[in-house]
Design a protein around this motif. Structure first.
Motif, PDB file in Angstrom:
ATOM      1  N   SER A   1     -21.868  -3.428  26.536  1.00 36.18           N
ATOM      2  CA  SER A   1     -21.871  -3.378  27.940  1.00 36.18           C
ATOM      3  C   SER A   1     -23.383  -3.879  28.412  1.00 36.18           C
ATOM      4  N   LYS A   2     -24.076  -3.699  28.302  1.00 33.31           N
ATOM      5  CA  LYS A   2     -25.871  -4.365  27.943  1.00 33.31           C
ATOM      6  C   LYS A   2     -25.631  -5.717  28.130  1.00 33.31           C
TER       7      LYS A   2
ATOM      8  N   TYR B   1     -13.593  -8.473  33.377  1.00 26.37           N
ATOM      9  CA  TYR B   1     -13.717 -11.026  33.774  1.00 26.37           C
ATOM     10  C   TYR B   1     -12.499 -11.306  33.065  1.00 26.37           C
TER      11      TYR B   1
ATOM     12  N   ALA C   1     -22.970  -7.647  30.652  1.00 21.29           N
ATOM     13  CA  ALA C   1     -22.300  -7.561  31.525  1.00 21.29           C
ATOM     14  C   ALA C   1     -23.395  -8.828  32.092  1.00 21.29           C
ATOM     15  N   LYS C   2     -24.722  -8.459  32.669  1.00 20.25           N
ATOM     16  CA  LYS C   2     -25.839  -8.616  32.838  1.00 20.25           C
ATOM     17  C   LYS C   2     -26.073 -10.692  32.302  1.00 20.25           C
ATOM     18  N   THR C   3     -25.771 -10.427  31.800  1.00 22.59           N
ATOM     19  CA  THR C   3     -25.708 -11.755  30.785  1.00 22.59           C
ATOM     20  C   THR C   3     -25.085 -12.816  31.417  1.00 22.59           C
TER      21      THR C   3
ATOM     22  N   GLU D   1     -22.414 -17.242  36.860  1.00 18.18           N
ATOM     23  CA  GLU D   1     -22.737 -18.101  38.124  1.00 18.18           C
ATOM     24  C   GLU D   1     -22.771 -19.431  38.032  1.00 18.18           C
TER      25      GLU D   1
ATOM     26  N   GLU E   1     -22.076 -12.654  33.863  1.00 19.66           N
ATOM     27  CA  GLU E   1     -22.233 -12.468  35.271  1.00 19.66           C
ATOM     28  C   GLU E   1     -23.619 -14.041  35.503  1.00 19.66           C
ATOM     29  N   ASP E   2     -24.482 -14.530  34.468  1.00 19.82           N
ATOM     30  CA  ASP E   2     -25.675 -14.804  35.039  1.00 19.82           C
ATOM     31  C   ASP E   2     -24.788 -16.155  34.401  1.00 19.82           C
TER      32      ASP E   2
END
Length: 172
Positions: A160-161, A65, A163-165, A171, A167-168
């Motif tokens: 690593s868990k 990132y 990453a989705k957070t 965005e 990404e949100d």
């Protein structure tokens, strides 16, 4: 020393950019330096069972990132389990030897009267399940581009868990 309760007006602030911290050289760093970046702020200890996994995964996240203005800010602490006997400069050297390129700051207390104001603010904004204290090493706070703490994650949550957070947040 910068960041103690009697040196600053308090922990009521609109964002993290109001605070100052101390780097490994003893210099004052204004958090506004990170304005516009997504931050992961972590208390670390190099002798913790969580060290290898966290440092490796934090490095991976920062590499993934970096072009999206993401920074990992590392604050060594020996307060929890005496797992950080090194000085902040020694932690910096340890990290560089392993090619970890994080912004590393002076050793801190994460709980109690000597806790820097930034950390008091983070804990106030994002309380843990058992209160506003830090339970163990590798507690992770995510701060959005506006300087707002938007998440707090315990030591058992691998970077690593998150990453989705992240990404949100990117965005938004």
């Amino acid at each position: 020393m910068v960041g103690r309760m009697n040196d600053e007006p308090g922990i009521s602030a609109p964002n993290v950019y109001q605070f100052k911290v101390i780097d490994t050289e003893g210099n004052v760093v204004h958090m506004r330096k990170y304005k516009g970046e997504v931050l992961m702020i972590v208390n670390v200890a190099t002798r913790s069972g969580f060290t290898d996994l966290n440092f490796k995964q934090l490095r991976e996240l920062q590499k993934i990132y970096e072009d999206r203005k993401f920074k990992v800010l590392v604050f060594p602490s020996d307060q929890l389990g005496n797992q950080e006997p090194k000085s902040a400069r020694e932690v910096l050297e340890w990290a560089r030897e392993r090619e970890y390129e994080f912004d590393i700051f002076d050793k801190i207390d994460v709980n109690g009267p000597n806790t820097p104001l930034l950390w008091r603010y983070l804990k106030k904004c994002k309380r843990g399940m058992a209160g506003d204290f830090i339970k163990w090493n590798y507690t992770k706070f995510i701060v959005d581009r506006n300087g707002q703490p938007v998440g707090r994650y315990g030591p058992a949550v691998p970077p690593s868990k998150l990453a989705k957070t992240l990404e949100d947040i990117f965005e938004r």
